[in-house]
Design a protein around this motif. Structure first.
Motif, PDB file in Angstrom:
ATOM      1  N   PHE A 230       0.954  -1.246   0.123  1.00 45.15           N
ATOM      2  CA  PHE A 230      -0.083   0.033  -0.023  1.00 45.15           C
ATOM      3  C   PHE A 230       0.770   1.137  -0.111  1.00 45.15           C
ATOM      4  O   PHE A 230       0.523   2.316  -0.165  1.00 45.15           O
ATOM      5  N   HIS A 231       2.056   1.163   0.082  1.00 48.52           N
ATOM      6  CA  HIS A 231       2.951   2.510   0.463  1.00 48.52           C
ATOM      7  C   HIS A 231       4.339   2.259  -0.894  1.00 48.52           C
ATOM      8  O   HIS A 231       5.133   3.144  -0.586  1.00 48.52           O
ATOM      9  N   VAL A 232       4.295   1.493  -1.827  1.00 46.19           N
ATOM     10  CA  VAL A 232       5.454   1.271  -2.588  1.00 46.19           C
ATOM     11  C   VAL A 232       5.343   2.361  -3.461  1.00 46.19           C
ATOM     12  O   VAL A 232       4.522   2.841  -4.039  1.00 46.19           O
ATOM     13  N   ASP A 233       6.680   2.802  -3.719  1.00 42.09           N
ATOM     14  CA  ASP A 233       7.006   3.909  -4.802  1.00 42.09           C
ATOM     15  C   ASP A 233       8.086   3.459  -5.764  1.00 42.09           C
ATOM     16  O   ASP A 233       9.116   3.319  -5.383  1.00 42.09           O
ATOM     17  N   ALA A 234       7.402   2.938  -7.020  1.00 43.55           N
ATOM     18  CA  ALA A 234       8.446   2.468  -7.895  1.00 43.55           C
ATOM     19  C   ALA A 234       9.586   3.317  -8.430  1.00 43.55           C
ATOM     20  O   ALA A 234      10.846   2.828  -8.718  1.00 43.55           O
ATOM     21  N   SER A 235       9.412   4.478  -7.992  1.00 42.29           N
ATOM     22  CA  SER A 235      10.657   5.556  -8.503  1.00 42.29           C
ATOM     23  C   SER A 235      11.853   5.289  -7.629  1.00 42.29           C
ATOM     24  O   SER A 235      13.017   5.695  -7.964  1.00 42.29           O
ATOM     25  N   ASN A 236      11.782   4.651  -6.622  1.00 41.89           N
ATOM     26  CA  ASN A 236      12.751   4.409  -5.722  1.00 41.89           C
ATOM     27  C   ASN A 236      13.788   3.354  -6.152  1.00 41.89           C
ATOM     28  O   ASN A 236      14.964   3.051  -5.763  1.00 41.89           O
ATOM     29  N   TRP A 237      13.350   2.493  -7.110  1.00 38.50           N
ATOM     30  CA  TRP A 237      14.406   1.756  -7.913  1.00 38.50           C
ATOM     31  C   TRP A 237      14.963   2.390  -8.991  1.00 38.50           C
ATOM     32  O   TRP A 237      16.008   1.441  -9.784  1.00 38.50           O
ATOM     33  N   ASN A 238      14.850   3.593  -9.407  1.00 36.32           N
ATOM     34  CA  ASN A 238      15.351   4.345 -10.322  1.00 36.32           C
ATOM     35  C   ASN A 238      15.774   5.714  -9.985  1.00 36.32           C
ATOM     36  O   ASN A 238      15.771   6.632 -10.957  1.00 36.32           O
ATOM     37  N   LEU A 239      16.404   5.792  -8.985  1.00 31.36           N
ATOM     38  CA  LEU A 239      16.762   7.239  -8.372  1.00 31.36           C
ATOM     39  C   LEU A 239      18.313   7.636  -9.201  1.00 31.36           C
ATOM     40  O   LEU A 239      19.162   6.675  -9.307  1.00 31.36           O
ATOM     41  N   SER A 240      18.112   8.772  -9.609  1.00 32.16           N
ATOM     42  CA  SER A 240      19.376   9.450 -10.205  1.00 32.16           C
ATOM     43  C   SER A 240      20.363   9.710  -9.026  1.00 32.16           C
ATOM     44  O   SER A 240      20.334   9.701  -8.071  1.00 32.16           O
ATOM     45  N   LYS A 241      21.719   9.854  -9.701  1.00 31.77           N
ATOM     46  CA  LYS A 241      23.022  10.137  -8.701  1.00 31.77           C
ATOM     47  C   LYS A 241      22.513  11.550  -7.949  1.00 31.77           C
ATOM     48  O   LYS A 241      23.213  11.568  -7.052  1.00 31.77           O
ATOM     49  N   GLU A 242      21.979  12.396  -8.830  1.00 30.41           N
ATOM     50  CA  GLU A 242      21.839  13.654  -8.110  1.00 30.41           C
ATOM     51  C   GLU A 242      20.998  13.540  -7.017  1.00 30.41           C
ATOM     52  O   GLU A 242      21.007  14.021  -5.956  1.00 30.41           O
ATOM     53  N   GLU A 243      19.810  12.509  -7.029  1.00 30.93           N
ATOM     54  CA  GLU A 243      18.949  12.579  -6.215  1.00 30.93           C
ATOM     55  C   GLU A 243      19.540  11.798  -5.011  1.00 30.93           C
ATOM     56  O   GLU A 243      19.274  12.094  -3.721  1.00 30.93           O
ATOM     57  N   VAL A 244      20.380  10.995  -5.113  1.00 33.59           N
ATOM     58  CA  VAL A 244      20.989  10.259  -4.150  1.00 33.59           C
ATOM     59  C   VAL A 244      21.932  11.244  -3.419  1.00 33.59           C
ATOM     60  O   VAL A 244      21.953  11.295  -2.278  1.00 33.59           O
ATOM     61  N   MET A 245      22.603  12.122  -4.223  1.00 33.08           N
ATOM     62  CA  MET A 245      23.192  12.970  -3.508  1.00 33.08           C
ATOM     63  C   MET A 245      22.761  13.936  -2.672  1.00 33.08           C
ATOM     64  O   MET A 245      23.132  14.177  -1.524  1.00 33.08           O
ATOM     65  N   GLU A 246      21.513  14.415  -3.046  1.00 37.49           N
ATOM     66  CA  GLU A 246      20.716  15.482  -2.321  1.00 37.49           C
ATOM     67  C   GLU A 246      20.121  14.555  -1.210  1.00 37.49           C
ATOM     68  O   GLU A 246      20.275  15.242  -0.109  1.00 37.49           O
ATOM     69  N   GLY A 247      19.780  13.303  -1.115  1.00 38.72           N
ATOM     70  CA  GLY A 247      19.244  12.714  -0.119  1.00 38.72           C
ATOM     71  C   GLY A 247      20.105  12.204   0.993  1.00 38.72           C
ATOM     72  O   GLY A 247      19.942  11.915   2.348  1.00 38.72           O
ATOM     73  N   THR A 248      21.451  12.358   0.776  1.00 40.44           N
ATOM     74  CA  THR A 248      22.582  11.817   1.696  1.00 40.44           C
ATOM     75  C   THR A 248      23.573  12.878   1.949  1.00 40.44           C
ATOM     76  O   THR A 248      24.597  12.943   2.361  1.00 40.44           O
ATOM     77  N   ASN A 249      23.184  14.180   1.807  1.00 37.55           N
ATOM     78  CA  ASN A 249      23.955  15.337   2.219  1.00 37.55           C
ATOM     79  C   ASN A 249      25.363  15.441   1.284  1.00 37.55           C
ATOM     80  O   ASN A 249      26.247  15.439   1.990  1.00 37.55           O
ATOM     81  N   ASN A 250      25.114  14.981  -0.050  1.00 36.52           N
ATOM     82  CA  ASN A 250      26.365  15.086  -0.755  1.00 36.52           C
ATOM     83  C   ASN A 250      27.401  13.898  -0.542  1.00 36.52           C
ATOM     84  O   ASN A 250      28.583  14.138  -0.841  1.00 36.52           O
ATOM     85  N   SER A 251      27.020  12.860  -0.133  1.00 39.05           N
ATOM     86  CA  SER A 251      27.850  11.738   0.413  1.00 39.05           C
ATOM     87  C   SER A 251      28.017  11.016  -0.881  1.00 39.05           C
ATOM     88  O   SER A 251      27.347  10.640  -1.905  1.00 39.05           O
ATOM     89  N   THR A 252      29.188  10.508  -1.049  1.00 41.08           N
ATOM     90  CA  THR A 252      29.887   9.882  -2.311  1.00 41.08           C
ATOM     91  C   THR A 252      29.648   8.187  -1.899  1.00 41.08           C
ATOM     92  O   THR A 252      30.485   7.482  -2.673  1.00 41.08           O
TER      93      THR A 252
END
Length: 608
Positions: A230-252
């Motif tokens: 009831f809470h799935v979001d398929a976009s979490n399987w295709n995150l861009s690198k920019e979205e990952v950097m933004e979500g982790t405070n620019n962590s590499t």
């Protein structure tokens, strides 16, 4: 203390003198025969153990021993650190490797329905010395596995109670020694002793308790999968690198984003970790002597339990990585963290109940096979006789169960979880590889009573490259056995280069090594496939022999070479202790030693 060490040295010297005196009294032929003597197994012989377990009991035992706390932890850890959403592929690879090993166990369960699992299998097909090594490693696997589970139970309950137990133990009974835990864990000791007493009272009674725990565990897993949809979001399987950097405070540290943010290597590393989430199904084969219809029940129970376990891991990892981005997973408690993120905090209590039931069923499943292996080895005379005595009322290895449980409890009491876990995987993978090798050897064994004693290595080379024999003989059986040993060696060479070298950066030498070892391994499997096979028919037989068992060996050896050197050293110390017991006691107390049978006539008798 000095007197104590002197006493140990005196005992060791006495054992060594006795061993050397005994070995000098034997000719080389007698010694070689003693090391290679095989076990006679007759399926219809009466067992001292009670035959009370059904197919359902064995399936529940396999699920319970395997689907423990890992289903509540492993998916979050692997997705965050290794594979991202591709954790489902890591679980798939691990499941395939486990199914290959499981099918080999299933064939031997149909062939040799005796207590002892891989120990008995190797005793039947390879010989006594290798069987003792496998059995000794299985004891280590089950002891550490049980201690790890009960330690995990303590850690989980302690964290829920705001670390009340650990704080009290640390304040009242501190242990300031580097190599052990900072405080004694009497909770784990007590739980282990209680469970060992329950197991000693009967296999059927303990299996009923395990069935209840397993059902609750599966219901909670099913609830997590359905409620998560009831809470799935398929976009979490295709995150861009920019979205990952933004979500982790620019962590590499969290890869490149997408479905497989850490690449193919990350998926393989994740599979190596996920593989340990499938360890435990071999307890089904260990309980074969207590099954009502082992030839039918063991193959069904192994295949069904592995299928259910994979579906549970697949469903949990899918829901987790679709609800939350892989980098936002909680490594220690991913499911409560997931429900907190979707404002379903009430569900955390349900998940906690499932985790506790999963831990209880895992503990029962881990402790159940340990006394059975000890019983099998002591019945064969390779371990001390009193360990295998069967209680006249409960029909279980009563003393072996209590002693093994107490030893496990002491380990969980004085060591930390990280210290216990390091040695478990090597013994398991070695046993899995041994069973796959035994399948190959027995499938091409000579059961036609054709002695054919006069053949040379030249004859074997001719048969290897230009097979002329149409039926299995001693020549073809010995050739296949030698080829299996060579194949294992080449797999270790291939896997060692592949796991320890970077083929794209270390030059041409590793590539040449991989090509040479890979070609040799392929040639050996092709040669084995061309040899005549045994005519023995079984209720269940592994398909695609020799390719499937060979692939199982290759995967297992690759995973073994990825283990740390310290793990190999620790297992080496354990093996040294075992060899001392074997040469000081088991070599001449072996039940097979009492049978006066000529070396050429000692053939394995497996009556169906």
């Amino acid at each position: 203390m000095l007197t104590y060490y002197r006493y140990l040295i005196t005992v060791f010297r006495s054992w060594t003198t006795s061993i050397m005196t005994y070995l000098r009294s034997m000719s080389w032929r007698e010694f070689k025969f003693a090391m290679r003597r095989k076990k006679y197994v007759v399926a219809e012989e009466n067992s001292k153990l009670a035959k009370v377990l059904t197919t359902l009991d064995l399936t529940a035992l396999g699920i319970g021993s395997t689907l423990g706390v890992g289903v509540y932890v492993l998916a979050g850890e692997v997705s965050k650190k290794y594979a991202g959403p591709a954790v489902i592929l890591s679980f798939l690879i691990a499941a395939i490797a486990s199914v290959f090993s499981g099918l080999c166990y299933a064939e031997f369960g149909a062939r040799v329905p005796k207590a002892g699992s891989a120990y008995v299998y190797s005793y039947v097909s390879v010989g006594e010395f290798i069987a003792f090594i496998i059995g000794w490693n299985l004891i280590l696997e089950y002891v550490i596995g049980s201690a790890s589970v009960v330690k995990g139970l303590f850690t989980y309950i302690d964290s829920l109670s705001d670390e009340v137990m650990s704080k009290w133990f640390r304040e009242v009974m501190p242990m300031n020694v580097d190599v052990i835990a900072p405080y004694p864990d009497f909770f784990s000791l007590g739980v282990t002793v209680v469970f060992s007493i329950a197991l000693a009272f009967g296999a059927k009674e303990s299996s009923r308790v395990n069935n209840v725990f397993t059902v609750v565990n599966l219901l909670v897993v099913l609830f997590v999968i359905i409620s998560g949809l009831f809470h799935v979001d398929a976009s979490n399987w295709n995150l861009s690198k920019e979205e990952v950097m933004e979500g982790t405070n620019n962590s590499t540290e969290y890869g490149e984003g997408g479905f497989a943010p850490y690449g193919f290597n990350g998926i393989i590393k994740g599979a190596a970790t996920c593989f340990y989430g499938f360890i435990g199904f071999d307890c089904i084969a260990t309980a074969g002597e207590e099954a009502k219809t082992p030839q039918k029940s063991i193959p069904i129970a192994i295949v069904v339990s592995l299928l259910i376990i994979f579906l549970a891991y697949f469903g949990i990892s899918t829901v987790l990585t679709m609800i939350l981005p892989y980098y936002a997973q909680d490594e220690k408690a991913p499911l409560p963290h997931m429900y907190e993120a979707v404002d379903w905090e009430w569900a955390q209590y349900l998940v906690t109940a499932g985790a506790v039931c999963g831990l209880f069923s895992s503990l029962l499943g881990a402790m159940f096979p340990l006394p059975r292996v000890i019983y099998a080895m002591s019945s064969d005379g390779l371990l001390f006789e009193f360990l295998g005595r069967i209680h006249p009322r409960f029909k279980t290895p009563f003393y072996g169960t209590l002693i093994a449980g107490t030893f496990t409890g002491v380990l969980s009491c004085i060591f930390e979880l990280s210290q216990l876990f390091t040695m478990m995987s090597l013994g398991t993978l070695l046993a899995y590889s041994m069973v796959a090798g035994c399948v190959l050897i027995l499938r091409f064994d000579n059961n036609n009573n054709d002695l054919e004693a006069n053949f040379t290595y030249v004859d074997m080379l001719k048969q290897m490259f230009r097979p002329g024999k149409k039926t299995a003989t001693n020549l073809t059986a010995k050739l296949v056995a030698m080829e299996v040993v060579l194949y294992v060696c080449t797999c270790f060479g291939f896997a060692a280069i592949l796991s320890q070298c970077n083929l794209s950066e270390d030059g041409a030498l590793p590539i040449v090594g991989v090509a040479v070892f890979g070609s040799m391994a392929l040639a050996l499997v092709i040669s084995i496939s061309l040899q005549p096979r045994s005519e023995t028919k079984l209720p269940f037989m592994v398909p695609l022999v020799p390719w499937l068992p060979a692939l199982s060996i290759a995967i297992n050896t690759y995973l073994m070479t990825m283990l740390e050197a310290l793990t190999w050293a620790q297992c080496g110390v354990w093996l040294l202790i075992g060899l001392t017991i074997y040469f000081a006691y088991g070599l001449w107390h072996s039940a097979e030693n009492s049978q006066s049978v000529d070396d050429n006539q000692r053939k394995v008798s497996v009556k169906q």
